[in-house]
Scaffold this motif. Structure first.
Motif, PDB file in Angstrom:
ATOM      1  N   HIS A 196       0.818  -1.203   0.000  1.00  0.00           N
ATOM      2  CA  HIS A 196       0.000   0.000   0.000  1.00  0.00           C
ATOM      3  C   HIS A 196       0.860   1.265   0.000  1.00  0.00           C
ATOM      4  O   HIS A 196       0.511   2.259  -0.643  1.00  0.00           O
ATOM      5  CB  HIS A 196      -0.933  -0.007   1.208  1.00  0.00           C
ATOM      6  CG  HIS A 196      -2.018  -1.031   1.107  1.00  0.00           C
ATOM      7  ND1 HIS A 196      -2.996  -1.182   2.074  1.00  0.00           N
ATOM      8  CD2 HIS A 196      -2.292  -1.948   0.153  1.00  0.00           C
ATOM      9  CE1 HIS A 196      -3.818  -2.156   1.707  1.00  0.00           C
ATOM     10  NE2 HIS A 196      -3.409  -2.634   0.560  1.00  0.00           N
ATOM     11  N   ASN A 197       1.983   1.225   0.695  1.00  0.00           N
ATOM     12  CA  ASN A 197       2.873   2.382   0.685  1.00  0.00           C
ATOM     13  C   ASN A 197       3.458   2.627  -0.702  1.00  0.00           C
ATOM     14  O   ASN A 197       3.702   3.777  -1.089  1.00  0.00           O
ATOM     15  CB  ASN A 197       3.988   2.207   1.715  1.00  0.00           C
ATOM     16  CG  ASN A 197       3.522   2.540   3.116  1.00  0.00           C
ATOM     17  OD1 ASN A 197       2.534   3.244   3.307  1.00  0.00           O
ATOM     18  ND2 ASN A 197       4.228   2.045   4.117  1.00  0.00           N
ATOM     19  N   PHE A 238       1.833   2.156  -3.452  1.00  0.00           N
ATOM     20  CA  PHE A 238       0.776   2.857  -4.181  1.00  0.00           C
ATOM     21  C   PHE A 238       0.723   4.333  -3.769  1.00  0.00           C
ATOM     22  O   PHE A 238       0.553   5.214  -4.616  1.00  0.00           O
ATOM     23  CB  PHE A 238      -0.586   2.208  -3.919  1.00  0.00           C
ATOM     24  CG  PHE A 238      -0.634   0.728  -4.173  1.00  0.00           C
ATOM     25  CD1 PHE A 238       0.175   0.143  -5.140  1.00  0.00           C
ATOM     26  CD2 PHE A 238      -1.480  -0.095  -3.438  1.00  0.00           C
ATOM     27  CE1 PHE A 238       0.132  -1.222  -5.376  1.00  0.00           C
ATOM     28  CE2 PHE A 238      -1.526  -1.451  -3.671  1.00  0.00           C
ATOM     29  CZ  PHE A 238      -0.711  -2.018  -4.636  1.00  0.00           C
ATOM     30  N   VAL A 298      -2.113  -0.927  -8.941  1.00  0.00           N
ATOM     31  CA  VAL A 298      -3.219  -0.908  -7.983  1.00  0.00           C
ATOM     32  C   VAL A 298      -4.278  -1.913  -8.415  1.00  0.00           C
ATOM     33  O   VAL A 298      -4.760  -2.721  -7.611  1.00  0.00           O
ATOM     34  CB  VAL A 298      -3.822   0.502  -7.875  1.00  0.00           C
ATOM     35  CG1 VAL A 298      -5.093   0.478  -7.017  1.00  0.00           C
ATOM     36  CG2 VAL A 298      -2.814   1.479  -7.276  1.00  0.00           C
ATOM     37  N   HIS A 337      -3.105  -5.525  -7.913  1.00  0.00           N
ATOM     38  CA  HIS A 337      -3.201  -5.876  -6.502  1.00  0.00           C
ATOM     39  C   HIS A 337      -4.637  -6.259  -6.131  1.00  0.00           C
ATOM     40  O   HIS A 337      -4.878  -7.281  -5.465  1.00  0.00           O
ATOM     41  CB  HIS A 337      -2.732  -4.674  -5.677  1.00  0.00           C
ATOM     42  CG  HIS A 337      -2.799  -4.863  -4.200  1.00  0.00           C
ATOM     43  ND1 HIS A 337      -1.882  -5.607  -3.480  1.00  0.00           N
ATOM     44  CD2 HIS A 337      -3.671  -4.362  -3.273  1.00  0.00           C
ATOM     45  CE1 HIS A 337      -2.184  -5.567  -2.204  1.00  0.00           C
ATOM     46  NE2 HIS A 337      -3.269  -4.823  -2.039  1.00  0.00           N
ATOM     47  N   HIS A 338      -5.591  -5.454  -6.567  1.00  0.00           N
ATOM     48  CA  HIS A 338      -6.986  -5.727  -6.227  1.00  0.00           C
ATOM     49  C   HIS A 338      -7.500  -6.985  -6.911  1.00  0.00           C
ATOM     50  O   HIS A 338      -8.287  -7.741  -6.331  1.00  0.00           O
ATOM     51  CB  HIS A 338      -7.857  -4.528  -6.601  1.00  0.00           C
ATOM     52  CG  HIS A 338      -7.620  -3.343  -5.722  1.00  0.00           C
ATOM     53  ND1 HIS A 338      -7.856  -2.045  -6.115  1.00  0.00           N
ATOM     54  CD2 HIS A 338      -7.155  -3.260  -4.448  1.00  0.00           C
ATOM     55  CE1 HIS A 338      -7.541  -1.220  -5.139  1.00  0.00           C
ATOM     56  NE2 HIS A 338      -7.110  -1.935  -4.116  1.00  0.00           N
ATOM     57  N   SER A 352     -13.649  -5.099   2.758  1.00  0.00           N
ATOM     58  CA  SER A 352     -12.532  -4.650   1.929  1.00  0.00           C
ATOM     59  C   SER A 352     -12.894  -4.717   0.456  1.00  0.00           C
ATOM     60  O   SER A 352     -12.565  -3.816  -0.326  1.00  0.00           O
ATOM     61  CB  SER A 352     -11.285  -5.495   2.210  1.00  0.00           C
ATOM     62  OG  SER A 352     -10.743  -5.208   3.484  1.00  0.00           O
ATOM     63  N   HIS A 371     -13.467  -1.394  -2.476  1.00  0.00           N
ATOM     64  CA  HIS A 371     -12.894  -1.214  -3.812  1.00  0.00           C
ATOM     65  C   HIS A 371     -13.851  -0.450  -4.718  1.00  0.00           C
ATOM     66  O   HIS A 371     -13.427   0.379  -5.532  1.00  0.00           O
ATOM     67  CB  HIS A 371     -12.587  -2.578  -4.445  1.00  0.00           C
ATOM     68  CG  HIS A 371     -11.448  -3.297  -3.795  1.00  0.00           C
ATOM     69  ND1 HIS A 371     -11.124  -4.606  -4.098  1.00  0.00           N
ATOM     70  CD2 HIS A 371     -10.543  -2.906  -2.855  1.00  0.00           C
ATOM     71  CE1 HIS A 371     -10.075  -4.980  -3.385  1.00  0.00           C
ATOM     72  NE2 HIS A 371      -9.708  -3.971  -2.616  1.00  0.00           N
ATOM     73  N   LEU A 424      -6.852   1.695   2.037  1.00  0.00           N
ATOM     74  CA  LEU A 424      -5.537   1.100   2.231  1.00  0.00           C
ATOM     75  C   LEU A 424      -5.190   0.979   3.717  1.00  0.00           C
ATOM     76  O   LEU A 424      -4.594  -0.012   4.144  1.00  0.00           O
ATOM     77  CB  LEU A 424      -4.476   1.940   1.518  1.00  0.00           C
ATOM     78  CG  LEU A 424      -4.593   2.036  -0.007  1.00  0.00           C
ATOM     79  CD1 LEU A 424      -3.437   2.860  -0.581  1.00  0.00           C
ATOM     80  CD2 LEU A 424      -4.632   0.657  -0.659  1.00  0.00           C
ATOM     81  N   ASN A 425      -5.569   1.979   4.484  1.00  0.00           N
ATOM     82  CA  ASN A 425      -5.338   1.916   5.923  1.00  0.00           C
ATOM     83  C   ASN A 425      -6.212   0.857   6.584  1.00  0.00           C
ATOM     84  O   ASN A 425      -5.741   0.074   7.415  1.00  0.00           O
ATOM     85  CB  ASN A 425      -5.615   3.285   6.557  1.00  0.00           C
ATOM     86  CG  ASN A 425      -4.474   4.254   6.409  1.00  0.00           C
ATOM     87  OD1 ASN A 425      -3.546   4.255   7.208  1.00  0.00           O
ATOM     88  ND2 ASN A 425      -4.526   5.104   5.393  1.00  0.00           N
ATOM     89  N   GLU A 467      -7.682  -1.809   5.366  1.00  0.00           N
ATOM     90  CA  GLU A 467      -7.445  -3.197   4.981  1.00  0.00           C
ATOM     91  C   GLU A 467      -6.327  -3.822   5.806  1.00  0.00           C
ATOM     92  O   GLU A 467      -6.409  -4.999   6.189  1.00  0.00           O
ATOM     93  CB  GLU A 467      -7.093  -3.248   3.498  1.00  0.00           C
ATOM     94  CG  GLU A 467      -7.107  -4.638   2.913  1.00  0.00           C
ATOM     95  CD  GLU A 467      -7.045  -4.591   1.408  1.00  0.00           C
ATOM     96  OE1 GLU A 467      -8.055  -4.942   0.761  1.00  0.00           O
ATOM     97  OE2 GLU A 467      -6.002  -4.186   0.871  1.00  0.00           O
TER      98      GLU A 467
END
Length: 239
Positions: free
Chosen positions: A30-31, A33, A66, A69-70, A93, A97, A141-142, A144
């Motif tokens: 996530h970081n 992204f 991104v 990842h999803h 989660s 999205h 992102l946080n 999840e």
């Protein structure tokens, strides 16, 4: 423009501990992204002429990783985890999205029109696009990472189960990845605090730096991190 988003605080524990790994690895991804989004916003006003097309490729690649990842989460990872965490544990989660992915897709469509010569690049328009989805994405992102806290993981998995899931995840991740775009972006949008991410074999890391990066080198110049893993100074858009 949105203020630069702070990177996620890394969850407690050790990356090599299989029970700590899911949350730490997720936060590191996530970081990456967030680094990419911040770079898109920071450069938006300053791109012109021959730098437009490389920058558009940079932006499209950030958004593609991104999506990648999803897709992995929704087609493999969440289901694999829910076998032990319980059906529906990660439904929220998945639902999150939908709060920003359609807006990202709209941004992608616009960038592809610029790439194909059907639209004109405009920095203000790009920032407007980013603003339409970035806050919701950062919230997701946080949130999840919180769902993968190590206490829940340790209570419901053994080490072999977690290692098997991770091995399968990496196979899925590398199966359809573009070596000439997705791998270089993972370096130039990396976080110097987590140099071990992404957890690629050393030969592939070297190949990324010295071979796969060469095809679109101009695009990777917009990344916030150099090939040596050190942060680069980013331009500051006017207020």
């Amino acid at each position: 423009m949105p203020a630069p988003y702070p990177l996620l605080e890394m969850p407690p524990g050790n990356f090599s501990n299989p029970f700590d790994f899911p949350a730490i690895n997720m936060a590191a991804a996530h970081n990456m992204f967030i680094q990419g989004i911040n770079a898109m916003a920071a450069h938006a006003f300053y791109v012109k002429d021959e730098r437009i097309q490389p920058f558009v490729l940079f932006c499209l690649t950030v958004l593609e990783i991104v999506h990648h990842h999803h897709r992995l989460e929704e087609t493999f990872y969440f289901d694999a985890l829910e076998k032990n965490l319980g059906e529906g544990y990660l439904t929220e989660s998945k639902e999150e999205h939908a709060t920003f992915v359609p807006q990202i897709e709209a941004t992608e469509s616009w960038l592809k029109e610029i790439r194909d010569g059907k639209a004109t690049y405009d920095g203000s328009a790009l920032l407007t696009q980013i603003n339409s989805w970035s806050d919701d994405m950062i919230h997701h992102l946080n949130h999840e990472v919180e769902r993968l806290n190590r206490d829940n993981i340790k209570e419901r998995f053994n080490e072999n189960e977690l290692k098997a899931i991770d091995n399968q995840f990496m196979k899925h991740a590398l199966k359809d990845v573009n070596l000439y775009t997705s791998l270089p972006i993972s370096v130039v949008c990396g976080n110097p605090v987590t140099p071990w991410f992404p957890p690629l074999p050393l030969p592939l890391k070297w190949a990324t730096r010295y071979w796969f990066s060469r095809r679109h080198r101009e695009a990777w110049e917009f990344g916030p991190v150099g090939w040596d893993g050190k942060p680069k100074a980013l331009p500051s858009p006017p207020t």
